[in-house]
Design a protein around this motif. Structure first.
Motif: not given
Length: 796
Positions: A256-259, A213-216, A229-236
């Motif tokens: 979305l960044s690289g997942v 898990e990571s993000g800025l 961020v690396a995620t599966q569901w931006l709006h959730s």
């Protein structure tokens, strides 16, 4: 790959290179293989701080006090936040039930729960500061299983539940309960000539994705925040983050960044809120990157389960009834447990015709690690049990195991235990026939004129066996998985498509919020645009929340739902382009008004193939853009007492044949081959289809023979949060995986496609177990199988 069946109909632009049905290469493929791909953990910002999470060292305890003074006094530390520092009255989040605190309050409910977060000018400074935070705990009894969760004097994991499930569960430590009752299982059991039963245990599996898990988070001048961020569901994520920050959603801008893989483990929030809180508190960008140890605590896992099954059959092999009870351990917080219960119960019968069933599935609250979505959720655990039952019944009847399954296989028109008719192809008997007919691998492949090749033996390069005591086994399994979100969820996606001339060439731009997590959606979206718009150049806009929701990259739904949205938007763009052409150029040729016009290869052509104009000429000086939502047909919630209801959108089916070699003296297993046959409806990108099936198959292999998070039953602490102790298949463990793909179109779906990513994860696990049973004669009623289960030194 064998391909048969009826392909989905493609009516527009089918001659454009790189369209639907071709194995176009992924744009990110080479970058990932060479190590040049930018993942979210690679992001950097000038004057950036580093965030870190302090986690609980115990699984269940009251928080007596938290002292952050020494941590705050550490040079280089900019902020230390606890629950009391949160800026709004909204301090909890959750996918369905908002029961998860951003930072622990009052007590901790599982080992590794976030208690405080720190921002510092260096990651090691942040970690050292976290170690200086003094937390005093008062230990509480731990809830670790059904007995401790539902005992009359059981301590409650959540003391003041008020969610919508509380009214229909028999105990507050049960998250959700779903029965499925159809016919009369008690009466039908009297007609059975043979009855078999079993109790099965399914271990806790980790998604084990490549990138932790990571993000800025970057604070903005307007008082908002930009989160990469690396995620599966931006709006959730957005809907859960903004209320905690006290910001309107339009001031929390997510990109979305690289997942590095997901498999369900990124559906829930991890570091997102913490990074944003720290960025807004300090006024500086904050980056958080978990190490692997933190990652094991920072995301949900696959639900471990206890499954109790009874089946009956007549002498001629027809199933009479089924009873089952499925107990899923959801851990400390709800996450996706209600949906997992719905899947497990509604698919508990498997791909078989059964009119008389009595099913109950529940998920527990406990002090074990939280569990939620993982590839095939709910259906994976059920498939392991019902396929073991099929083998037991076949053996008792003296029937071939595959023929017994085929005799009872469902087909199009079968009524599910929920009362829902299956209204698309269900080729269960056919995929079983195909996988059984595939050539078997040669025996004793380790033997050569130069001596034993230990890589081909159980134990591999550990060089523990040279073939003594090695026995081959063959096993079969088949599974059924729902596609898309079910039970009345408003499941939709949005796509924005723009068409214009760039550098003298027509170019389409596709913009969605779909999370590309490695499934290849960006490739398919470009293929759809080429097919529908007849252009070669397609640009995929970065996914963000500046376009409508695409839903989650889960439930095998993205190609179906977001692909459907892209297709729909492209069709509307095409109509607008043709109308533009009629206005600009129709006076030059009567076919503009009389012919069916297509876009192919950058040109406007008639249905007879006559070229009317270049697309670039039609679009010169113009841009056509459409944003469109797309929904599949509606579903409905299952009745809380009977489980009846049209709860699912679509089903997918896969069958496996496993070939294993077992050293019965040492308890070592070598999976030689995992052959698969699967109906995909329409292979939009055949190469990606094969990759998805092989990947899902390998994850099923992992939980069959090696993968399990071990939780101490006395303390509820995780014993193996690292890849040193939690083993996943490597290239040396992964067998040959030949795949036979059927294309039997579902008329309700775009291009006739069928979601494919999850089904192979279901049937690969029980196929491997069946093969090991075939080799050893042991019952083996749990996953994963360990050496001690095969040598008589441990129970299984």
């Amino acid at each position: 790959m064998g391909t048969t069946g009826i392909p989905g109909k493609v009516t527009q632009g089918s001659q454009t290179k790189g369209g639907i049905g071709e194995s176009t290469l992924r744009p990110d493929g080479t970058l990932k293989v060479t190590g040049e791909f930018a993942y979210s953990s690679d992001m950097w910002h000038e004057d950036m701080l580093w965030g870190h999470i302090l986690r609980s060292t115990t699984a269940h305890a009251e928080i007596v006090s938290i002292d952050t003074a020494e941590a705050l006094a550490t040079p280089g530390v900019y902020a230390v936040l606890t629950y009391d520092d949160l800026p709004t009255a909204v301090k909890n989040y959750g996918l369905e039930i908002k029961d998860t605190p951003v930072l622990a309050h009052g007590k901790v409910r599982h080992h590794g729960e976030p208690v405080a977060c720190i921002a510092a000018d260096h990651p090691e400074t942040a970690r050292r500061a976290a170690a200086k935070i003094k937390v005093e705990y008062r230990e509480l009894p731990v809830i670790t299983d059904e007995a401790s969760a539902t005992a009359p004097d059981a301590i409650l994991v959540h003391e003041n539940r008020d969610d919508h499930h509380i009214g229909h569960v028999p105990h507050p430590n049960i998250v959700h309960r779903q029965p499925i009752i159809r016919g009369n299982a008690e009466e039908a059991a009297k007609k059975a000539d043979f009855i078999v039963s079993g109790e099965y245990t399914f271990g806790m599996q980790d998604q084990a994705f490549l990138g932790p898990e990571s993000g800025l988070a970057v604070p903005a001048e307007d008082g908002g925040v930009d989160l990469y961020v690396a995620t599966q569901w931006l709006h959730s994520d957005l809907g859960q983050i903004a209320p905690v920050l006290g910001l309107p959603e339009d001031k929390v801008r997510m990109t979305l960044s690289g997942v590095g893989g997901a498999f369900g483990g990124r559906e829930d929030l991890s570091m997102q809120i913490h990074a944003c809180l720290l960025a807004l508190r300090t006024g500086k960008p904050v980056k958080i990157v978990y190490n692997r140890f933190e990652s094991f605590f920072g995301h949900v896992h696959r639900h471990p389960a206890k499954l109790y099954y009874e089946h009956g059959a007549t002498r001629d092999g027809k199933l009479t009834h089924m009873k089952c009870r499925i107990v899923l351990d959801g851990g400390a917080y709800a996450s996706a447990s209600p949906a997992v219960v719905g899947n497990a119960s509604s698919l508990a019968v498997g791909p078989y015709v059964l009119d008389d069933v009595d099913i109950e599935a529940i998920a527990l609250y406990s002090n074990n690690p939280p569990c939620g979505a993982m590839r095939g959720f709910g259906a994976v655990q059920a498939c392991f049990a019902y396929e073991a039952q099929m083998d037991k019944l076949a053996d008792k009847l003296g029937m071939d195991r595959v023929e017994f399954r085929q005799l009872n296989a469902m087909e199009q028109g079968t009524i599910m235990p929920t009362g829902q008719p299956v209204d698309s192809p269900a080729p269960v008997a056919e995929i079983l026939r195909r996988v059984k007919a595939m050539p078997l691998p040669p025996e004793r492949q380790w033997e050569s004129s130069e001596g034993a090749d230990v890589r081909q033996l159980p134990g591999g390069l550990s060089n523990t066996s040279h073939g003594e005591g090695v026995v081959r086994g063959i096993g079969y399994a088949v599974g059924i998985k729902n596609v898309g979100f079910s039970e009345g969820f408003d499941d939709y996606s949005t796509a924005r498509v723009r068409m214009e001339v760039v550098g003298g060439e027509p170019v389409a731009t596709v913009h969605t919020a779909m999370a590309e997590v490695g499934q290849g959606g960006v490739t398919v979206h470009a293929q759809i645009a080429r097919t529908e718009l007849g252009v070669t150049q397609v640009t995929i806009h970065p996914a963000n929340t500046q376009v409508g929701s695409a839903g989650s990259t889960s439930a095998s739904r993205q190609t179906y739902v977001t692909g459907g949205a892209v297709k729909n938007a492209c069709e509307l763009v095409r109509e607008k382009v043709l109308e533009l052409g009629r206005r600009k150029m129709g006076t030059y040729h009567p076919a503009w008004a009389t012919a069916e016009l297509l876009l192919e290869g950058g040109k406007v052509v008639t249905d007879g193939g006559e070229v009317l104009a270049d697309l670039a000429e039609v679009l010169e000086g113009e841009a056509v853009e459409v944003e469109e939502e797309w929904r599949h047909r509606p579903t409905e919630a299952f009745d809380l007492h009977t489980g009846q209801g049209n709860g699912h959108v679509q089903y997918s089916f896969a069958a496996h044949r496993a070939v294993v070699e077992v050293d019965t003296e040492l308890g070592l297993v070598k999976v030689v081959e995992l052959a698969c046959a699967q109906d995909v409806g329409k292979a939009l990108n055949p190469l990606s289809v094969i990759g998805q099936i092989q990947g899902g198959t390998t994850q099923g292999l992992g939980v069959a023979v090696m993968e399990e998070i071990i939780v101490d039953p006395k303390t509820a602490k995780v014993r193996n949060p690292s890849f040193t102790d939690y083993l996943i298949p490597t290239i040396l463990d992964t067998p040959t995986i030949p795949v036979d793909v059927l294309e039997l179109a579902d008329d309700h779906a775009p291009y006739g496609l069928r979601g494919i990513g999850e089904a192979p994860t279901l049937s690969s696990t029980p196929a491997v177990l069946a093969a090991i049973r075939n080799a050893t004669g042991l019952e083996l009623d749990r996953t994963p199988v360990r050496p001690e289960h095969l040598t008589g030194t441990g129970s299984a």
